[in-house]
Enzyme design. Structure first.
Site, PDB file in Angstrom:
ATOM      1  N   VAL A   1     -94.417  25.731 -83.259  1.00  0.00           N
ATOM      2  CA  VAL A   1     -93.549  27.005 -83.543  1.00  0.00           C
ATOM      3  C   VAL A   1     -92.346  26.212 -84.755  1.00  0.00           C
ATOM      4  CG1 VAL A   1     -92.414  26.750 -81.381  1.00  0.00           C
ATOM      5  CG2 VAL A   1     -91.478  28.501 -82.472  1.00  0.00           C
ATOM      6  N   ASP A   2     -92.064  24.493 -83.772  1.00  0.00           N
ATOM      7  CA  ASP A   2     -91.268  24.410 -84.924  1.00  0.00           C
ATOM      8  C   ASP A   2     -91.326  23.968 -86.289  1.00  0.00           C
ATOM      9  OD1 ASP A   2     -89.507  24.471 -81.817  1.00  0.00           O
ATOM     10  OD2 ASP A   2     -90.628  21.838 -81.712  1.00  0.00           O
TER      11      ASP A   2
ATOM     12  N   CYS B   1     -65.721  21.389 -62.464  1.00  0.00           N
ATOM     13  CA  CYS B   1     -66.615  20.313 -61.173  1.00  0.00           C
ATOM     14  C   CYS B   1     -65.818  18.807 -62.865  1.00  0.00           C
ATOM     15  CB  CYS B   1     -67.120  20.363 -62.220  1.00  0.00           C
ATOM     16  SG  CYS B   1     -68.457  19.422 -60.406  1.00  0.00           S
ATOM     17  N   TYR B   2     -65.739  18.057 -62.484  1.00  0.00           N
ATOM     18  CA  TYR B   2     -64.937  16.540 -63.192  1.00  0.00           C
ATOM     19  C   TYR B   2     -64.375  17.233 -63.942  1.00  0.00           C
ATOM     20  CZ  TYR B   2     -64.497  11.880 -64.791  1.00  0.00           C
ATOM     21  OH  TYR B   2     -63.655  10.469 -64.237  1.00  0.00           O
TER      22      TYR B   2
ATOM     23  N   LYS C   1     -84.396  24.998 -78.117  1.00  0.00           N
ATOM     24  CA  LYS C   1     -85.549  25.835 -78.570  1.00  0.00           C
ATOM     25  C   LYS C   1     -85.632  27.338 -78.522  1.00  0.00           C
ATOM     26  CE  LYS C   1     -90.346  24.767 -78.528  1.00  0.00           C
ATOM     27  NZ  LYS C   1     -91.606  24.157 -79.759  1.00  0.00           N
TER      28      LYS C   1
ATOM     29  N   GLY D   1     -69.223  15.520 -64.088  1.00  0.00           N
ATOM     30  CA  GLY D   1     -69.951  13.502 -64.270  1.00  0.00           C
ATOM     31  C   GLY D   1     -70.001  13.560 -63.272  1.00  0.00           C
TER      32      GLY D   1
ATOM     33  N   GLU E   1     -72.096  27.589 -65.417  1.00  0.00           N
ATOM     34  CA  GLU E   1     -73.450  27.908 -66.282  1.00  0.00           C
ATOM     35  C   GLU E   1     -74.355  28.333 -65.051  1.00  0.00           C
ATOM     36  OE1 GLU E   1     -72.476  23.142 -65.119  1.00  0.00           O
ATOM     37  OE2 GLU E   1     -71.093  25.051 -65.468  1.00  0.00           O
TER      38      GLU E   1
ATOM     39  N   HIS F   1     -69.693  25.364 -60.742  1.00  0.00           N
ATOM     40  CA  HIS F   1     -69.874  25.493 -61.949  1.00  0.00           C
ATOM     41  C   HIS F   1     -70.680  27.569 -62.669  1.00  0.00           C
ATOM     42  CE1 HIS F   1     -71.042  20.814 -62.333  1.00  0.00           C
ATOM     43  NE2 HIS F   1     -70.641  20.922 -60.867  1.00  0.00           N
TER      44      HIS F   1
END
Length: 516
Positions: free
Chosen positions: A231-232, A87-88, A371, A60, A176, A174
């Protein structure tokens, strides 16, 4: 109808306003574990109502010691649910449990070397020196009682800490982001070792669960599906068809706002390949009339969304037993259309653009999916590659790729330019590297040019090409100069009314992928 379908136990990502909150959720799902995003001020009772298998506290922009800074109820750390702070979130955990956070002046941004002191659970099997991605000004200078420090850097004493007996883990870096090379391994150890989860969030299991949910919701009712050609909606249609069979009727509304060749491809795929009942409604004149004089993009989206619903309701009256409407709404659609932790960027015509009064109840089997997950589900369902891997296309179609009023002439112009862009990107062999590439017509702008020794005063076309993983963030694509040259030459030569081509080099943020 059988027992109600129980939702999977999620790993909850508590969003403290970080740009990476959605990325954390996606990375968890890449580990084949279901995740959901919740705002930081969600009560402990509401958190428990989700039956979480784990909790991740995101990064954050705030400082934890500033007045009014987002915090968390300390009871979260005593629920018996494993918690990972990033992190935060690392600092929030430390401060809430009696540790110390301070602005030491030792800021770290970008690639940083960490030294492992005690691998513990999260950092097990990693080398003593690791490269990670940091982005912080404050630091944990003293961990809470009971925690052991597992990593440090030259600048900060607590780069990672954990109390495995209480199921509490935290890292300043991080894991991720791709810039932390072993970050996904750290995430997996939290999910598999700390939370005891199995990697069972797979396309096969998603299909089974959604089919059961659709059957539960639809009962014995008739269902209509809004097919756009993308596609959706295609994946949503096949999921629902597997659930209810011939009680599904796909309704393809040819709005006149589609790309070249799309109506024919939709008919070929569904009516002839999958043998799904299909109603083809040709309504281009109707949508053009609705868009006449409209220049505001939000008004375009609202008008198109409402017209879609009215068309479906008319079709539904011919199918008197139809009570449900299927849409291909995705998780990023819901986030971008506004939530408690995400500002409203733009309405998606199938989320924020829906009218208040509707005669059909919604079924949205993809509402919790990103997606990339939708594409994998589509492959599992046997969709042809040209549908599964086609580029995303906005629900309002080419209407939001014309900056200004939408007319038949302008649609023909931007459609022709768009075809050239796609052809040349494929010719260059870089289409597989892009999230999206397309043309935008600046209808309200004219520029002076010279063609055949004569003066022209015509429209510019903007070329937009981006790379992305989930459309939440995107970078402008570095297309080969030769490809850009061919695009420019062909568009000016082959598309009447255009005398200039420009290339958009804006990332998201600060821009959006679409121009409207």
């Amino acid at each position: 109808m059988g027992e109600p379908v129980a939702p999977p136990r999620p790993v909850l990502v508590v969003d403290f306003g970080a740009q990476y909150a959605q990325l954390i959720a996606r990375r968890i799902r890449e580990c084949h574990v279901y995740s959901e995003i919740v705002p930081y001020d969600t009560s402990v009772e509401d958190l428990l109502a989700h039956r979480p298998a784990g909790i991740v506290l995101s990064g954050g922009p705030a400082s934890v010691y500033e007045p009014g800074a987002p915090g968390i109820d300390p009871r979260v750390f005593g629920l018996g649910v494993p918690v990972l702070g990033i992190c935060y979130g690392h600092q929030v955990m430390a401060r809430a449990l009696g540790g110390e956070v301070a602005a030491t002046g030792a800021r770290e941004y970008g690639r940083t070397d960490v030294t492992l002191l005690d691998p513990g659970v999260l950092l097990a099997d990693l080398a003593e020196r690791q490269v990670v991605w940091m982005s912080h000004g404050d630091s944990v200078v003293r961990p809470p009682d009971g925690f052991r420090v597992t990593a440090r850097t030259e600048a900060i004493p607590v780069a990672a800490m954990e109390d495995p007996e209480k199921g509490l883990f935290a890292v300043q870096f991080h894991p991720e982001v791709v810039h932390t090379p072993r970050g996904l391994e750290v995430m997996k150890r939290f999910l598999y070792e700390a939370c005891g989860l199995l990697p069972d969030w797979t396309p096969h299991n998603v299909i089974e669960r959604q089919v059961a949910l659709v059957r539960e919701r639809a009962g014995d009712g008739e269902v209509l599906c809004a097919l756009s050609g993308g596609v959706d909606s295609a994946v949503a249609a096949l999921l629902v068809h597997r659930a209810v069979g011939d009680r599904l009727t796909c309704v393809f509304v040819d709005t006149g706002l589609l790309r070249e060749g799309e109506p024919e491809q939709v008919e070929e795929t569904f009516a002839r390949h999958f043998h799904v009942p299909l109603v083809h409604v040709k309504a281009a004149d109707r949508f053009l009339a609705r868009l006449a004089g409209v220049t505001d993009p939000e008004e375009k989206r609202r008008g198109i969304g409402e017209e879609f619903i009215r068309v479906f309701e008319e079709v539904a009256r011919e199918h008197r037993d139809a009570r449900f409407l299927v849409q291909g709404t995705l998780y990023p659609d819901v986030i971008e259309s506004g939530s408690r932790t995400a500002a409203k960027i733009k309405s998606h015509h199938n989320v924020g653009g829906l009218p208040e009064r509707m005669d059909l109840a919604l079924i949205e089997p993809l509402r919790d999916l990103f997606k990339d997950e939708v594409r994998r589900v589509g492959e599992e369902l046997g969709q042809p590659p040209e549908i599964v891997w086609r580029q995303p296309f906005p629900g309002p179609g080419l209407a939001v790729r014309i900056v200004g009023e939408v007319t038949a002439e302008r649609l023909a112009l931007v459609r022709a330019a768009d075809r050239i862009v796609i052809e040349e990107v494929r010719r260059a062999g870089v289409d597989g590297e892009l999230w999206l590439c397309f043309a935008v017509l600046l209808a309200g702008v004219r520029t002076v040019g010279v063609m055949g020794d004569g003066r022209t005063y015509a429209h510019p076309v903007v070329i937009r090409a981006v790379t992305s993983e989930d459309a939440m963030t995107a970078d402008w694509a570095r297309l080969p100069h030769e490809a850009l040259e061919r695009i420019s030459t062909r568009v000016v030569a082959e598309v009447p009314g255009v005398n200039r081509v420009v290339y958009d080099v804006t990332s998201k943020p600060p821009g959006t992928i679409e121009w409207e």
